[in-house]
Design a protein around this motif. Structure first.
Motif, short mmCIF file in Angstrom:
data_model
loop_
_atom_site.label_atom_id
_atom_site.label_comp_id
_atom_site.label_asym_id
_atom_site.label_seq_id
_atom_site.Cartn_x
_atom_site.Cartn_y
_atom_site.Cartn_z
N ARG A 104 0.78 -1.17 0.06
CA ARG A 104 -0.06 0.01 0.18
C ARG A 104 0.96 1.18 -0.09
NH1 ARG A 104 -5.20 -1.86 0.70
NH2 ARG A 104 -5.47 -3.24 2.31
N LEU A 105 0.47 2.20 -0.66
CA LEU A 105 1.17 3.48 -0.74
C LEU A 105 1.07 4.28 0.51
CD1 LEU A 105 2.62 5.47 -2.42
CD2 LEU A 105 0.46 6.76 -2.97
N GLY A 106 2.27 4.65 1.10
CA GLY A 106 2.56 5.02 2.53
C GLY A 106 2.38 3.81 3.62
N GLY A 107 2.25 2.66 3.20
CA GLY A 107 2.41 1.65 4.34
C GLY A 107 1.14 1.15 4.80
N PRO A 108 1.01 0.37 5.77
CA PRO A 108 2.29 -0.40 6.52
C PRO A 108 2.84 -1.32 5.31
CG PRO A 108 0.44 -1.43 7.27
CD PRO A 108 -0.24 -0.20 6.32
N PRO A 109 4.26 -1.72 5.61
CA PRO A 109 4.70 -2.78 4.79
C PRO A 109 3.90 -4.27 4.74
CG PRO A 109 6.44 -1.88 6.34
CD PRO A 109 4.92 -1.44 6.80
N GLY A 110 3.97 -4.55 3.45
CA GLY A 110 3.06 -5.70 3.25
C GLY A 110 3.78 -6.91 3.68
N VAL A 111 5.04 -6.83 4.13
CA VAL A 111 5.64 -8.08 4.75
C VAL A 111 5.10 -8.38 6.02
CG1 VAL A 111 7.62 -6.91 5.90
CG2 VAL A 111 7.86 -9.38 5.14
N ASP A 112 4.67 -7.51 6.64
CA ASP A 112 3.81 -7.27 8.01
C ASP A 112 2.75 -8.47 7.89
OD1 ASP A 112 5.91 -5.96 9.11
OD2 ASP A 112 4.57 -4.27 9.31
N TYR A 137 1.91 -10.33 5.44
CA TYR A 137 2.61 -11.78 4.85
C TYR A 137 2.90 -12.47 6.00
CZ TYR A 137 5.48 -15.40 2.77
OH TYR A 137 6.27 -16.32 2.63
N LEU A 138 3.64 -12.08 6.89
CA LEU A 138 4.16 -12.90 8.18
C LEU A 138 2.89 -13.17 9.13
CD1 LEU A 138 7.30 -10.94 8.98
CD2 LEU A 138 7.19 -13.26 7.92
N ALA A 139 2.02 -12.48 8.85
CA ALA A 139 0.79 -12.61 9.91
C ALA A 139 -0.16 -13.76 9.43
CB ALA A 139 -0.30 -11.39 10.32
N GLY A 140 0.21 -14.11 7.95
CA GLY A 140 -0.58 -15.04 7.41
C GLY A 140 -0.52 -14.93 6.04
N HIS A 141 -0.52 -16.03 5.12
CA HIS A 141 -0.33 -16.05 3.83
C HIS A 141 -0.83 -17.44 3.30
CE1 HIS A 141 3.50 -17.15 5.22
NE2 HIS A 141 3.60 -18.20 4.27
N LEU A 142 -1.23 -17.32 2.20
CA LEU A 142 -1.55 -18.92 1.48
C LEU A 142 -0.30 -19.78 1.54
CD1 LEU A 142 -3.31 -17.67 -1.89
CD2 LEU A 142 -4.23 -18.50 0.46
N PRO A 143 -0.83 -20.95 1.94
CA PRO A 143 0.43 -21.96 2.09
C PRO A 143 1.33 -21.87 0.67
CG PRO A 143 -1.43 -22.91 2.60
CD PRO A 143 -2.16 -21.62 2.11
N GLY A 144 2.60 -21.99 0.97
CA GLY A 144 3.60 -22.06 -0.29
C GLY A 144 3.62 -20.67 -0.75
N ALA A 145 3.02 -19.58 -0.47
CA ALA A 145 3.43 -18.28 -1.32
C ALA A 145 4.66 -17.68 -0.65
CB ALA A 145 2.09 -17.47 -0.76
N VAL A 146 5.13 -16.97 -1.52
CA VAL A 146 6.42 -16.38 -1.15
C VAL A 146 6.20 -14.76 -1.21
CG1 VAL A 146 8.14 -17.88 -2.03
CG2 VAL A 146 7.31 -16.12 -3.63
N PHE A 147 6.70 -14.00 -0.48
CA PHE A 147 6.30 -12.51 -0.38
C PHE A 147 7.15 -11.82 -1.35
CE2 PHE A 147 7.51 -8.20 1.16
CZ PHE A 147 6.17 -7.76 1.21
N VAL A 148 6.44 -10.92 -2.01
CA VAL A 148 7.20 -10.00 -3.29
C VAL A 148 7.13 -8.70 -2.98
CG1 VAL A 148 6.87 -9.46 -5.61
CG2 VAL A 148 6.55 -11.88 -4.87
N ASP A 149 8.04 -8.08 -2.61
CA ASP A 149 8.00 -6.54 -2.45
C ASP A 149 7.91 -5.87 -3.38
OD1 ASP A 149 9.05 -4.03 -1.56
OD2 ASP A 149 9.86 -4.92 0.40
N LEU A 150 6.81 -5.18 -3.64
CA LEU A 150 6.64 -4.07 -5.03
C LEU A 150 7.86 -3.27 -5.10
CD1 LEU A 150 3.62 -2.85 -6.25
CD2 LEU A 150 5.37 -1.16 -6.06
N ASP A 151 8.35 -2.64 -3.71
CA ASP A 151 9.55 -1.53 -3.96
C ASP A 151 10.54 -2.15 -4.38
OD1 ASP A 151 7.58 0.83 -3.45
OD2 ASP A 151 7.79 0.18 -1.14
N VAL A 152 11.01 -3.19 -3.74
CA VAL A 152 12.34 -3.99 -3.86
C VAL A 152 12.41 -4.83 -5.20
CG1 VAL A 152 14.01 -5.39 -2.95
CG2 VAL A 152 12.74 -3.71 -1.57
#
Length: 121
Positions: free
Chosen positions: A28-36, A38-53
């Motif tokens: 999301r523009l302005g945060g919070p970081p999406g990785v937070d 992702y770490l709180a819960g995601h689909l099994p086997g999913a990897v986190f992709v950081d749009l900015d990086v």
């Protein structure tokens, strides 16, 4: 092939043994970081992709906030995410597929034919 795949179709593909890679592209523009999220819960086997990086080069006044990444950098990210030729790659986010659409477009731009968006995020 449709751009969208729904959860039922995705489950059937996985059950049939089709290689599937899930990309969690919450951002999301302005945060919070999406990785937070992702770490709180995601689909099994999913990897986190950081749009900015992962999905953009460094911001530049001439090129904008999210210029296209260097193809070699994108290729390195695809390898980190475990994507192989022939894989179905399904991107999702939690904001109407806005960030996931960037991943989908970049994957198509890079020649990944099996890129889709999860309908419903």
């Amino acid at each position: 092939m449709s751009v969208l795949v729904n959860a039922t179709e995705l489950a059937a593909m996985i059950d049939a043994g089709q290689p599937v890679r899930l990309l969690d592209v919450r951002w999301r523009l302005g945060g919070p970081p999406g990785v937070d999220a992702y770490l709180a819960g995601h689909l099994p086997g999913a990897v986190f992709v950081d749009l900015d990086v992962d999905l953009a080069a460094r911001p530049d006044p001439a090129a904008g906030r999210h210029p296209l990444p260097d193809p070699a950098d994108l290729q390195a990210a695809l390898r980190r995410w475990g994507i192989n030729d022939g894989d179905l790659v399904v991107a999702y986010d939690d904001d109407g597929n806005r960030a996931a659409a960037r991943a989908w477009w970049l994957l198509r731009w890079a020649g990944v034919d099996g890129a889709r968006l999860l309908d419903g995020g």
